[in-house]
Design a protein around this motif. Structure first.
Motif, mmCIF file in Angstrom:
data_model
loop_
_atom_site.group_PDB
_atom_site.id
_atom_site.type_symbol
_atom_site.label_atom_id
_atom_site.label_comp_id
_atom_site.label_asym_id
_atom_site.label_seq_id
_atom_site.Cartn_x
_atom_site.Cartn_y
_atom_site.Cartn_z
ATOM 1 N N TYR A 68 0.809 -1.223 0.000
ATOM 2 C CA TYR A 68 0.000 0.000 0.000
ATOM 3 C C TYR A 68 0.840 1.270 0.000
ATOM 4 C CZ TYR A 68 1.101 -1.252 4.844
ATOM 5 O OH TYR A 68 1.751 -1.653 5.977
ATOM 6 N N ARG A 160 2.030 1.030 13.912
ATOM 7 C CA ARG A 160 0.684 0.524 13.625
ATOM 8 C C ARG A 160 0.754 -0.978 13.387
ATOM 9 N NH1 ARG A 160 -2.197 4.675 9.398
ATOM 10 N NH2 ARG A 160 -2.383 6.468 10.805
ATOM 11 N N GLU A 162 -1.368 -2.460 11.696
ATOM 12 C CA GLU A 162 -1.899 -2.455 10.311
ATOM 13 C C GLU A 162 -3.160 -3.302 10.152
ATOM 14 O OE1 GLU A 162 -0.577 -0.078 8.854
ATOM 15 O OE2 GLU A 162 1.570 -0.050 9.238
ATOM 16 N N ILE A 233 -5.320 5.402 1.518
ATOM 17 C CA ILE A 233 -5.446 6.220 0.305
ATOM 18 C C ILE A 233 -4.494 5.635 -0.736
ATOM 19 C CG2 ILE A 233 -5.232 8.538 -0.681
ATOM 20 C CD1 ILE A 233 -5.590 9.676 2.173
HETATM 21 N N1 SAM Z 1 8.291 2.505 8.617
HETATM 22 C C1 SAM Z 1 7.507 2.802 9.766
HETATM 23 C C2 SAM Z 1 6.499 1.705 10.022
HETATM 24 O O1 SAM Z 1 6.459 0.753 9.273
HETATM 25 O O2 SAM Z 1 5.776 1.794 11.014
HETATM 26 C C3 SAM Z 1 6.848 4.161 9.721
HETATM 27 C C4 SAM Z 1 6.527 4.752 8.404
HETATM 28 S S1 SAM Z 1 5.063 4.088 7.661
HETATM 29 C C5 SAM Z 1 5.042 4.962 6.136
HETATM 30 C C6 SAM Z 1 3.793 4.886 8.626
HETATM 31 C C7 SAM Z 1 2.360 4.481 8.361
HETATM 32 O O3 SAM Z 1 1.898 5.015 7.126
HETATM 33 C C8 SAM Z 1 2.087 3.006 8.220
HETATM 34 O O4 SAM Z 1 1.979 2.418 9.474
HETATM 35 C C9 SAM Z 1 0.794 2.963 7.409
HETATM 36 O O5 SAM Z 1 -0.338 2.661 8.208
HETATM 37 C C10 SAM Z 1 0.692 4.372 6.818
HETATM 38 N N2 SAM Z 1 0.508 4.306 5.355
HETATM 39 C C11 SAM Z 1 1.354 3.784 4.458
HETATM 40 N N3 SAM Z 1 0.827 3.817 3.223
HETATM 41 C C12 SAM Z 1 -0.408 4.368 3.342
HETATM 42 C C13 SAM Z 1 -1.462 4.650 2.424
HETATM 43 N N4 SAM Z 1 -1.371 4.340 1.143
HETATM 44 N N5 SAM Z 1 -2.592 5.219 2.911
HETATM 45 C C14 SAM Z 1 -2.693 5.538 4.229
HETATM 46 N N6 SAM Z 1 -1.736 5.294 5.126
HETATM 47 C C15 SAM Z 1 -0.606 4.706 4.703
#
Ligand code: SAM
Ligand code: FES
Length: 345
Positions: A68, A160, A162, A233
């Motif tokens: 995602y 998270r 998830e 999203i």
């Molecule tokens: N790498 C760390 C981790 O895995 O927890 C932190 C960064 S990660 C990008 C933070 C959060 O962004 C993720 O836990 C996820 O829930 C959220 N995220 C990633 N892609 C997303 C998307 N397409 N839409 C909404 N939230 C998203």
């Protein structure tokens, strides 16, 4: 429906079937009632104050490939960056002057930031700003690494989960990532002494109301200090490019339920919520949230930390974000405070 909402407020738990019913069969009337109760609970513990966290997105390199996520390693179009220690500390300096007393260091899982480098950064921020809390959000690490960050002065950790449903987890992540390890990390963090946050995206591909009920049951078992709930999203350079986004309604319902189930939890009105609706963060606060996380990252990297399409606030200076958020909260009768914003006991 109202009886069930009252029951949740009183007992802080429902059965899986009851949660599914709440999540599936809500009406405009029942949502209004849910949000009203959720607000009453948040007012009891936090009044009309809103805590702020300054978000510093310090690297968009990631060794993982979550289906995602816009900064997954397979997205070869992403323009990668890393902030230096000096740049990170400069973000904190700017943030401190603007009234932030919590800094959230978030990034992909980037091996260039070794434990040694991270410990050095954490210590430097703590030395310069002893009145501030540091939150890390840097993914799955070994117990020893988490312990080293905690001993260096990090206070909180956002990870998270998830989704708490194994089958669902395997549909949105590659094989090398498992729910089992994600949960182990969360329990490790708790044992070490961090204030811990878990959470999920609403409307991620293949999610059912059964999955959401599993999330609630897991969160009840885990009793996190913080919960991140935002809509999924789609990002156009991921395998889920064509999938539909999570809805505003379902995200707000989840926020309301989480507030009733975990009355004192720190619950942000997320940037993703503000992305799917212009007043999404205000509605999040009105559904029971009590935290906002404006962006403190340098302007020149903002657009590169694109987790999903159309992410908001990528062109504004940190100071503008703070003023904008101040005004948004005032407009609905709430107030940003200059405070670390710890969870009430
Ligand atoms: N790498 C760390 C981790 O895995 O927890 C932190 C960064 S990660 C990008 C933070 C959060 O962004 C993720 O836990 C996820 O829930 C959220 N995220 C990633 N892609 C997303 C998307 N397409 N839409 C909404 N939230 C998203
Ligand atoms: Fe690593 Fe999203 S895949 S931060």
């Amino acid at each position: 429906m109202k009886e069930l909402i009252d029951q949740l407020e009183q007992t802080q738990l429902l059965t899986k079937k009851e949660f599914e019913y709440l999540l599936q069969d809500h009406t405009e009337e029942s949502r209004e009632y849910l949000f009203e109760r959720a607000r009453a609970v948040r007012h009891k513990h936090y009044g009309s104050t809103v805590f702020t966290r300054g978000l510093i997105e310090f690297t968009n390199y990631c060794k993982n490939d979550c289906y995602y996520c816009g900064i997954r390693r397979s997205n070869t179009e992403a323009s990668r960056y890393r902030l230096t220690k000096e740049e990170i500390v400069a973000c904190c300096e700017n943030g401190h002057a603007l009234g932030f007393r919590t800094f959230v260091l978030q990034g992909g899982e980037d091996n260039a930031f070794t434990d040694e480098v991270l410990v050095d950064i954490i210590k430097e921020i703590k030395e310069n700003y002893p009145d501030c809390a540091i939150t890390l959000s840097i993914g799955e690490k070994r117990y020893e690494s988490y312990k080293a960050y905690f001993e260096a002065g990090a206070d909180r950790y956002l990870l998270r989960h998830e989704t708490a449903n194994d089958e669902h987890y395997s549909k949105i992540h590659p094989n090398e990532l498992t729910l089992e390890n994600r949960k182990k990390c969360l329990w490790d963090l708790k044992e070490i002494g961090f204030q811990v946050g878990c959470g999920l995206m609403i409307g991620s591909p293949y999610q059912t109301v059964g999955c959401l009920a599993d999330d609630l049951l897991f969160m009840h078992e885990f009793q996190p200090d913080m919960v991140g709930v935002g809509p999924f999203i789609a990002h156009h350079q991921t395998p889920f490019a064509q999938e539909s986004n999570g809805t505003l309604e379902q995200t707000l319902v989840m926020v309301g339920i989480v507030r009733l189930m975990l009355p004192k939890v720190l619950l942000p009105a997320t940037t993703a919520l503000g992305t799917i609706a212009p007043n999404g963060r205000e509605l999040g606060i009105l559904a029971g949230a009590n935290v906002v996380m404006p962006n403190l990252s340098p302007i020149n990297v903002r657009r590169k930390y694109m987790l999903y399409d159309n992410k908001i606030c990528t062109g504004d200076e940190a100071a503008e974000c703070r003023v904008c958020m101040d005004n948004r909260m005032k407009s609905i009768g709430y107030e940003l405070v200059v405070d670390r914003g710890d969870r009430v006991k």
